[in-house]
Design a protein around this motif. Sequence first.
Motif, PDB file in Angstrom:
ATOM      1  N   VAL A 308       0.815  -1.214   0.000  1.00  0.00           N
ATOM      2  CA  VAL A 308       0.000   0.000   0.000  1.00  0.00           C
ATOM      3  C   VAL A 308       0.848   1.263   0.000  1.00  0.00           C
ATOM      4  O   VAL A 308       0.333   2.349   0.211  1.00  0.00           O
ATOM      5  N   GLY A 309       2.154   1.102  -0.241  1.00  0.00           N
ATOM      6  CA  GLY A 309       2.943   2.304  -0.503  1.00  0.00           C
ATOM      7  C   GLY A 309       4.070   2.606   0.461  1.00  0.00           C
ATOM      8  O   GLY A 309       4.734   3.625   0.296  1.00  0.00           O
TER       9      GLY A 309
ATOM     10  N   ALA B  90       7.722   1.988  -4.810  1.00  0.00           N
ATOM     11  CA  ALA B  90       6.803   2.121  -3.671  1.00  0.00           C
ATOM     12  C   ALA B  90       5.958   3.373  -3.826  1.00  0.00           C
ATOM     13  O   ALA B  90       4.752   3.369  -3.575  1.00  0.00           O
ATOM     14  N   ARG B  91       6.622   4.456  -4.251  1.00  0.00           N
ATOM     15  CA  ARG B  91       5.895   5.711  -4.408  1.00  0.00           C
ATOM     16  C   ARG B  91       4.853   5.594  -5.533  1.00  0.00           C
ATOM     17  O   ARG B  91       3.733   6.062  -5.401  1.00  0.00           O
ATOM     18  N   SER B  94       2.016   3.559  -4.355  1.00  0.00           N
ATOM     19  CA  SER B  94       1.228   4.314  -3.391  1.00  0.00           C
ATOM     20  C   SER B  94       0.297   5.311  -4.092  1.00  0.00           C
ATOM     21  O   SER B  94      -0.831   5.513  -3.670  1.00  0.00           O
ATOM     22  N   THR B 118      -4.188   3.584   6.147  1.00  0.00           N
ATOM     23  CA  THR B 118      -2.756   3.297   6.049  1.00  0.00           C
ATOM     24  C   THR B 118      -2.093   3.798   4.747  1.00  0.00           C
ATOM     25  O   THR B 118      -1.033   4.410   4.803  1.00  0.00           O
ATOM     26  N   PRO B 119      -2.695   3.576   3.560  1.00  0.00           N
ATOM     27  CA  PRO B 119      -2.038   4.085   2.342  1.00  0.00           C
ATOM     28  C   PRO B 119      -1.845   5.602   2.391  1.00  0.00           C
ATOM     29  O   PRO B 119      -0.829   6.108   1.920  1.00  0.00           O
ATOM     30  N   LEU B 121      -1.340   7.314   5.074  1.00  0.00           N
ATOM     31  CA  LEU B 121      -0.233   7.542   6.013  1.00  0.00           C
ATOM     32  C   LEU B 121       1.085   7.608   5.237  1.00  0.00           C
ATOM     33  O   LEU B 121       1.906   8.490   5.458  1.00  0.00           O
ATOM     34  N   TYR B 122       1.254   6.658   4.296  1.00  0.00           N
ATOM     35  CA  TYR B 122       2.515   6.609   3.558  1.00  0.00           C
ATOM     36  C   TYR B 122       2.593   7.671   2.470  1.00  0.00           C
ATOM     37  O   TYR B 122       3.629   7.878   1.868  1.00  0.00           O
ATOM     38  N   VAL B 125      -0.312  12.118   4.268  1.00  0.00           N
ATOM     39  CA  VAL B 125      -1.537  12.881   4.523  1.00  0.00           C
ATOM     40  C   VAL B 125      -1.723  13.021   6.036  1.00  0.00           C
ATOM     41  O   VAL B 125      -1.449  12.082   6.781  1.00  0.00           O
ATOM     42  N   GLY B 126      -2.158  14.167   6.478  1.00  0.00           N
ATOM     43  CA  GLY B 126      -2.332  14.425   7.916  1.00  0.00           C
ATOM     44  C   GLY B 126      -3.426  13.570   8.527  1.00  0.00           C
ATOM     45  O   GLY B 126      -4.302  13.052   7.826  1.00  0.00           O
ATOM     46  N   ARG B 127      -3.392  13.440   9.856  1.00  0.00           N
ATOM     47  CA  ARG B 127      -4.272  12.516  10.564  1.00  0.00           C
ATOM     48  C   ARG B 127      -5.749  12.846  10.359  1.00  0.00           C
ATOM     49  O   ARG B 127      -6.567  11.979  10.058  1.00  0.00           O
ATOM     50  N   ARG B 130      -6.779  12.053   6.870  1.00  0.00           N
ATOM     51  CA  ARG B 130      -6.805  10.605   6.693  1.00  0.00           C
ATOM     52  C   ARG B 130      -8.112  10.035   7.205  1.00  0.00           C
ATOM     53  O   ARG B 130      -8.774   9.238   6.543  1.00  0.00           O
TER      54      ARG B 130
END
Lengths: 394, 237
Positions: A308-309, B90-91, B94, B118-119, B121-122, B125-127, B130
């Motif tokens: 997922v990244g 990975a980027r 994502s 979770t995605p 988060l990586y 993006v702020g809480r 999210r």
Amino acid sequence: MNLLELLRLAVSRLRTSRLRAALTMLGVVIGVASVVALVGVGQGTTSNITSRLASLGTNLLTISPTGGSTAKPLTLEDAAAVATIDGVAAVAPELQTSGTVAVGTQNETTSIVGTNAAYADVRAYDVWQGSFLTDPTVDSGLRVAVLGATTASNLNLDASAIGSTISINGLPFRVIGILQPKGGSGFNNPDDEVLVPLAAVSKYFVGGDTVRTIGVSVASGDRMTEVTNAITALLRSRHELAATATADFSVFNQTQLLDAASSISTTLTLLLGGIASISLVVGGIGIMNIMLVSVRERTREIGIRKAVGARGRDILAQFLIEALTLSLLGGVIGIVIGLGVSALIGQLAGWGFQFNPTTVAAAVLFSLAVGVVFGVWPARQAARLDPINALRYE
Amino acid sequence: MIPIGAAPAPPPIVALDRVSRTYAMDGVRVEALRDVSLAVAPGEFVAIIGPSGSGKSTMMNIIGCLDRPSAGAYRLAGMPVAELSDDGLARLRSRTIGFVFQSYNLLPRTTALENVATPLLYQGVGRRERTKRATAALERLGLGDRLHHEPNQLSGGQQQRVAVARAIVTDPALILADEPTGNLDTASGRDVLAVLRELHSTGRTIVLITHNAEVATAATRQVHIRDGQLTDGWMAA
């Protein structure tokens, strides 16, 4: 991902396996606690020794016999000769024996020191009540006594005891003074002694004109070496020693004693701290072990996160922060316990408790270092996992 | 050679050009994919159908940027995958792909909301953002009342819908579903396929990988794979 997010992840992870986290931390807790406690005890000992030596007297030289078959003892004449040396402010010969002091039904075994009027100056005592030994009482060997603060309180004697009679080894002595406490305790307490005229000790208890030690007060601190050399030369000639012979006495400079004592104590502190840090390393290995197990157990989680990244460094940071959280939390708990233990020991040993911020900072840094050193490898293992295999891992 | 297909524009999301993937297993070379070319245009719903061992998992790994081709070129949303580092992959994953797996692959002991977030988060993006987006994604899949349930408190069908929510939360160019119905009973499976069709109807590009021809009928276009080669279907000229 910022640090806060990583910390949040780590904490929530550790909360799901509390028992494991607690047991893993325990190693670091024990390690840090023993380092902090032992270093604290070591430093307590050092400052105790230092303050006790400082209270012995300023610019003090102590002459003691070193023994040996051909050795000549130190005598009152030696003391008198030393007193004539230029730069010597006062000389107090001491003849020490132990004896039983009794008042009514109270009984106390303590050291009986025969000395002269200069003793108070040389050893830095102040009189609390009554008066100190005077030259006439010393010269005539009167049966008078000055009590140390601890001895007086052990015998339930206060200011009203001045002028009363106590018995030392069965002989009556009149109390003429009580000293101010110096504030030592335990072994070799400087406040637990009875001072009587030197002649009284040699007449009633020991015999002869030999003295145990001679305390010399030097006029000023920068003349210590000069006076030490003069005393050595004088006593060598008085004891008729050949130029090559070893001296049968020694002249102790208190400053040297202080330096020696604190260097021994510092060495001991380092040694104790070193031994204790071994347990910290063992604690670190415990963290590494658990982190490796954890990486293996969570292979699939790592695969999902990567799918997922998550980048390798995200996974690395996640596992590293987990290890650091464990070690740091363990470190903080260890510091609290360690400080508690050293405070307790300080209380029991009577030197009190000193909070040392350097030790605490060092312990925090050390536990952080443990977390990094033992956390990096498992975290790298996790970061390097291939997402395909990790996802397939059961 | 970039497959052009019937529609000249816009450029394809997935563009496989004579891609091969060989593994060395115990010294034996296994050709999992041989010269596969495939283009998926934006808005398409493509099913890749093949029996086990046909190479469809390898295909899915390559399309999903979890693996790199041994030969040939792959462009995902115009990006040449071969040139990217692991972190670059990975980027790209994502930002571009939402995965739906056969075994859901939700994080254990983690709430539906956090799983879906979770995605993001990586992506940094702020809480607050999210939570907002993850809640919206879950509500869209009818799980608004299950936000704080952990996977083991959810049925298989619900877990897979959480996984779909996680796949769409980043608003990816491509949704890659690998046997999404494989672990589900018929009703739940149909449910998940309906969700995918619904997502397709709102303009999303979906690649569905399955061994089940019936499941594949949910897609608008079917591609068959056997022994590492596309056997028929809609191939670029």
